[in-house]
Motif scaffolding. Structure first.
Motif, PDB file in Angstrom:
ATOM      1  N   GLN A   1      52.982 -22.420 -24.418  1.00  8.85           N
ATOM      2  CA  GLN A   1      53.821 -21.369 -23.861  1.00  8.85           C
ATOM      3  C   GLN A   1      55.100 -21.269 -24.030  1.00  8.85           C
ATOM      4  O   GLN A   1      55.880 -20.264 -23.963  1.00  8.85           O
ATOM      5  CB  GLN A   1      53.455 -21.310 -22.296  1.00  8.85           C
ATOM      6  N   LYS A   2      55.552 -22.536 -23.978  1.00  5.50           N
ATOM      7  CA  LYS A   2      57.062 -22.717 -24.136  1.00  5.50           C
ATOM      8  C   LYS A   2      57.710 -22.298 -25.203  1.00  5.50           C
ATOM      9  O   LYS A   2      56.981 -22.271 -26.179  1.00  5.50           O
ATOM     10  CB  LYS A   2      57.195 -24.266 -24.237  1.00  5.50           C
ATOM     11  N   TRP A   3      58.834 -21.407 -25.135  1.00  4.08           N
ATOM     12  CA  TRP A   3      59.461 -20.810 -26.167  1.00  4.08           C
ATOM     13  C   TRP A   3      58.763 -19.640 -26.731  1.00  4.08           C
ATOM     14  O   TRP A   3      59.291 -18.872 -27.580  1.00  4.08           O
ATOM     15  CB  TRP A   3      59.506 -21.992 -27.499  1.00  4.08           C
TER      16      TRP A   3
ATOM     17  N   GLY B   1      64.581 -34.309 -17.475  1.00  4.95           N
ATOM     18  CA  GLY B   1      63.977 -34.476 -18.781  1.00  4.95           C
ATOM     19  C   GLY B   1      62.625 -34.869 -18.344  1.00  4.95           C
ATOM     20  O   GLY B   1      62.369 -35.450 -17.243  1.00  4.95           O
ATOM     21  N   HIS B   2      61.356 -34.919 -19.222  1.00  3.97           N
ATOM     22  CA  HIS B   2      60.335 -35.654 -18.915  1.00  3.97           C
ATOM     23  C   HIS B   2      59.754 -36.534 -19.863  1.00  3.97           C
ATOM     24  O   HIS B   2      60.077 -36.285 -21.149  1.00  3.97           O
ATOM     25  CB  HIS B   2      59.183 -34.623 -18.457  1.00  3.97           C
ATOM     26  N   MET B   3      59.212 -37.511 -19.414  1.00  2.00           N
ATOM     27  CA  MET B   3      58.999 -38.727 -20.222  1.00  2.00           C
ATOM     28  C   MET B   3      57.542 -38.720 -20.692  1.00  2.00           C
ATOM     29  O   MET B   3      57.160 -39.425 -21.850  1.00  2.00           O
ATOM     30  CB  MET B   3      59.185 -39.980 -19.571  1.00  2.00           C
TER      31      MET B   3
ATOM     32  N   MET C   1      59.740 -33.274 -30.188  1.00  2.00           N
ATOM     33  CA  MET C   1      60.134 -31.812 -29.470  1.00  2.00           C
ATOM     34  C   MET C   1      60.257 -31.949 -27.941  1.00  2.00           C
ATOM     35  O   MET C   1      61.372 -31.929 -27.348  1.00  2.00           O
ATOM     36  CB  MET C   1      59.698 -30.645 -30.109  1.00  2.00           C
ATOM     37  N   ASP C   2      59.088 -32.122 -27.544  1.00  2.00           N
ATOM     38  CA  ASP C   2      58.577 -32.080 -26.039  1.00  2.00           C
ATOM     39  C   ASP C   2      58.333 -33.173 -25.415  1.00  2.00           C
ATOM     40  O   ASP C   2      56.952 -33.553 -25.669  1.00  2.00           O
ATOM     41  CB  ASP C   2      57.728 -30.811 -26.013  1.00  2.00           C
ATOM     42  N   ASN C   3      59.165 -34.041 -24.878  1.00  2.00           N
ATOM     43  CA  ASN C   3      60.469 -33.578 -24.412  1.00  2.00           C
ATOM     44  C   ASN C   3      61.182 -35.016 -25.130  1.00  2.00           C
ATOM     45  O   ASN C   3      62.192 -35.105 -24.103  1.00  2.00           O
ATOM     46  CB  ASN C   3      60.462 -33.317 -22.881  1.00  2.00           C
TER      47      ASN C   3
ATOM     48  N   GLU D   1      55.122 -34.234 -15.854  1.00  2.00           N
ATOM     49  CA  GLU D   1      55.480 -33.126 -16.122  1.00  2.00           C
ATOM     50  C   GLU D   1      54.162 -32.201 -16.727  1.00  2.00           C
ATOM     51  O   GLU D   1      54.120 -30.940 -16.113  1.00  2.00           O
ATOM     52  CB  GLU D   1      56.576 -32.720 -16.833  1.00  2.00           C
ATOM     53  N   GLU D   2      53.547 -32.896 -17.637  1.00  2.00           N
ATOM     54  CA  GLU D   2      52.593 -32.221 -18.554  1.00  2.00           C
ATOM     55  C   GLU D   2      51.239 -31.997 -17.753  1.00  2.00           C
ATOM     56  O   GLU D   2      50.382 -31.341 -18.093  1.00  2.00           O
ATOM     57  CB  GLU D   2      52.371 -32.680 -19.725  1.00  2.00           C
ATOM     58  N   THR D   3      51.224 -32.593 -16.445  1.00  2.00           N
ATOM     59  CA  THR D   3      49.839 -32.630 -15.817  1.00  2.00           C
ATOM     60  C   THR D   3      50.012 -32.276 -14.407  1.00  2.00           C
ATOM     61  O   THR D   3      50.193 -31.247 -14.158  1.00  2.00           O
ATOM     62  CB  THR D   3      49.105 -34.123 -15.951  1.00  2.00           C
TER      63      THR D   3
ATOM     64  N   SER E   1      66.660 -30.368 -20.149  1.00  2.00           N
ATOM     65  CA  SER E   1      66.436 -30.323 -21.526  1.00  2.00           C
ATOM     66  C   SER E   1      65.553 -29.866 -22.064  1.00  2.00           C
ATOM     67  O   SER E   1      65.253 -29.856 -23.452  1.00  2.00           O
ATOM     68  CB  SER E   1      66.795 -31.854 -21.775  1.00  2.00           C
ATOM     69  N   ASP E   2      64.320 -29.274 -21.284  1.00  2.00           N
ATOM     70  CA  ASP E   2      62.977 -29.184 -21.709  1.00  2.00           C
ATOM     71  C   ASP E   2      62.875 -27.725 -22.263  1.00  2.00           C
ATOM     72  O   ASP E   2      61.642 -27.405 -22.294  1.00  2.00           O
ATOM     73  CB  ASP E   2      62.161 -29.474 -20.379  1.00  2.00           C
ATOM     74  N   ALA E   3      63.714 -26.979 -22.342  1.00  2.00           N
ATOM     75  CA  ALA E   3      63.398 -25.623 -22.853  1.00  2.00           C
ATOM     76  C   ALA E   3      64.803 -25.043 -23.226  1.00  2.00           C
ATOM     77  O   ALA E   3      65.912 -25.738 -23.038  1.00  2.00           O
ATOM     78  CB  ALA E   3      62.798 -24.633 -21.662  1.00  2.00           C
TER      79      ALA E   3
HETATM   80 ZN   LIG Z   1      58.107 -30.209 -22.037  1.00  2.00          ZN
END
Ligand SMILES: [Zn+2]
Length: 482
Positions: free
Chosen positions: A11-13, A120-122, A152-154, A187-189, A213-215
């Protein structure tokens, strides 16, 4: 939650893909020069951090976020950040032990401006070594790319924000307002850490605004020409519904008049045929006005006509047929999974379809569900909301933030168009927007559409983009907090 993992895929981008296919929008040269030069001390430090944090497999089930947090805390302490300005919080994200990290860069005495929060997410989407060409949790530099999960992410965002803080500290710089890094751990879950951090931030920090910073970032055409600097300023609301029809069933040799599969199929045909009302906001109109100038042919013309008149039906038809544009026109709902019946020789007792909606800001999940029920017109089709729903409004791209982005981008790509857009997906940002904070995502990365592998196999970041973007936050923070 599976739903969350599925939702994040690809989805992103997505909003930038159409743009990134366009060549020749500007003549500025991409920042490739540093690629081969010996690394500066700062570049080496950032590369080391990048390498070290990619080695932590911070995916769900691995419980590695705390180890990565310890590593980062150590870095911040060695750079001179005091214990009181570093805070680590434990979270239980649906059984996964994770952590959030917050680091405050204190303002000089007497400062009164409200703080800025930087996100940001780790954590990462997991990657299986056997499916990758190179080891996913080890940084590999090859053919002009950095390969590895989260290049890239993230973890690029985490690396860039962290190394910028360390660099500014080493220079003895004192900002005119508190700058607060807020790194989430899931963030991813489940976004359990995100939600808790957002509430903490609202209550205890109350920043002027939030930068993610994530998009966002520089969209490059396939020939490397910069097309636009994209600013993620809004996110659609994600909602998944399970639609179920049940039936007494029976022996398949004795069909009855009603049938769970047929009833569900009829409902799905109605959803397929339905188009939600076309919507336009200042953000989406100005997005199309700018994107239209950068997009050749009929599609670009349709973007310009829609921007001028959002009721232009032929422009709408062209944009609705374009998968990259349709999501910006309004709410979409689409069937994504089916499950029905229990034996080939039995009438189905149950049929369930999964319908995934991307709801336009301001519409709401309740109204969307009501609309789906109305068009189906059959009370036998029962609805169950199967995802967490976070509705968030559009964020303003504030003048001060825009000026800071302009300042930073002009150093790399003079005059590059700044293009706010609405994303169909979800980042930490929505949890801050929903609490009333203007939140925009402005990654320093510069990417071609063909280099986007976030969440997928063999994720990569061009080496030139890594080094080329290392000053991005440095200039932005200097401008916003000098
Ligand atoms: Zn991300």
């Amino acid at each position: 939650m599976t739903a969350y993992k599925v939702r994040k895929m690809g989805q992103k981008w997505s909003g930038r893909m159409a743009l990134a296919l366009v060549a020749g929008a500007l003549s500025a040269q991409p920042a490739l020069a540093q690629d081969k030069a010996p690394l500066t001390a700062h570049e080496q430090m950032a590369r080391d951090i990048y390498r070290d944090i990619i080695a932590f497999r911070t995916a769900r089930g691995q419980q590695q976020v705390p180890a990565m947090v310890s590593y980062l805390v150590d870095r911040f302490k060695k750079a001179g950040f005091s214990d009181t300005d570093i805070s680590v919080t434990d979270y239980d994200s649906e059984g996964e032990k994770t952590q959030g990290l917050m680091v405050t860069y204190r303002a000089r005495p007497g400062s009164t401006a409200k703080p800025i929060v930087l996100l940001g997410h780790m954590d990462v989407v997991d990657a299986l070594a056997k499916d990758w060409v190179r080891p996913p949790f080890s940084l590999t530099e090859e053919d002009g790319y950095f390969f590895g999960r989260a290049t890239m992410d993230n973890k690029y965002g985490i690396t860039n924000l962290t190394s910028t803080f360390l660099r500014l500290k080493a220079e003895g710089w004192q900002p005119s307002r508190d700058l607060v890094l807020v790194f989430s751990g899931d963030e991813e879950t489940g976004m359990v850490s995100t939600r808790a951090q957002a509430e903490y931030v609202a209550k205890n920090i109350d920043p002027a605004f939030i930068l993610n910073s994530d998009a966002g970032g520089v969209a490059l055409a396939e020939d490397g020409t910069p097309v636009a600097f994209q600013v993620q300023s809004a996110e659609k609301t994600y909602a998944t519904y399970e639609l179920t029809v049940t039936n007494p069933g029976g022996h398949s040799s004795r069909p009855r008049a009603d049938n769970a599969i047929y009833e569900l199929a009829e409902a799905l045909r109605k959803i397929a045929a339905y188009k939600f009302p076309v919507q336009a906001t200042d953000l989406t109109r100005s997005y199309f006005a700018t994107a239209g100038k950068l997009t050749p042919g009929e599609l670009g013309q349709a973007m310009l006509r829609f921007a001028a008149d959002p009721s232009d039906s032929s422009a709408i038809a062209t944009l609705q047929a374009d998968p990259e544009s349709v999501g910006t026109l309004g709410t979409t709902c689409v069937a994504t999974m089916l499950q029905a019946g229990h034996a080939e020789n039995a009438l189905p007792q149950s049929a369930t379809a999964t319908v995934n909606c991307r709801i336009f800001p301001g519409v709401g999940a309740v109204a969307t569900e009501a609309k789906l029920k109305e068009i189906i017109g059959n009370d036998n089709v029962r609805f169950k909301l199967a995802s967490d729903v976070t509705e968030s409004p559009e964020s303003k791209l504030r003048d001060d933030v825009k000026a800071a982005v302009r300042y930073s981008i002009d150093k790399r790509y003079p005059g590059l168009t700044i293009l706010p857009y609405m994303e169909s997906g979800g980042t930490d940002g929505m949890h801050y927007r929903t609490l009333g904070y203007d939140t925009v995502a402005i990654s320093g990365a510069a990417m071609k559409a063909s280099d986007m592998y976030a969440h997928g196999l063999n994720e990569r970041l061009p080496v030139a983009s890594f080094y080329g973007g290392l000053d991005h936050w440095y200039w932005i923070l200097k401008k916003l907090a000098e």
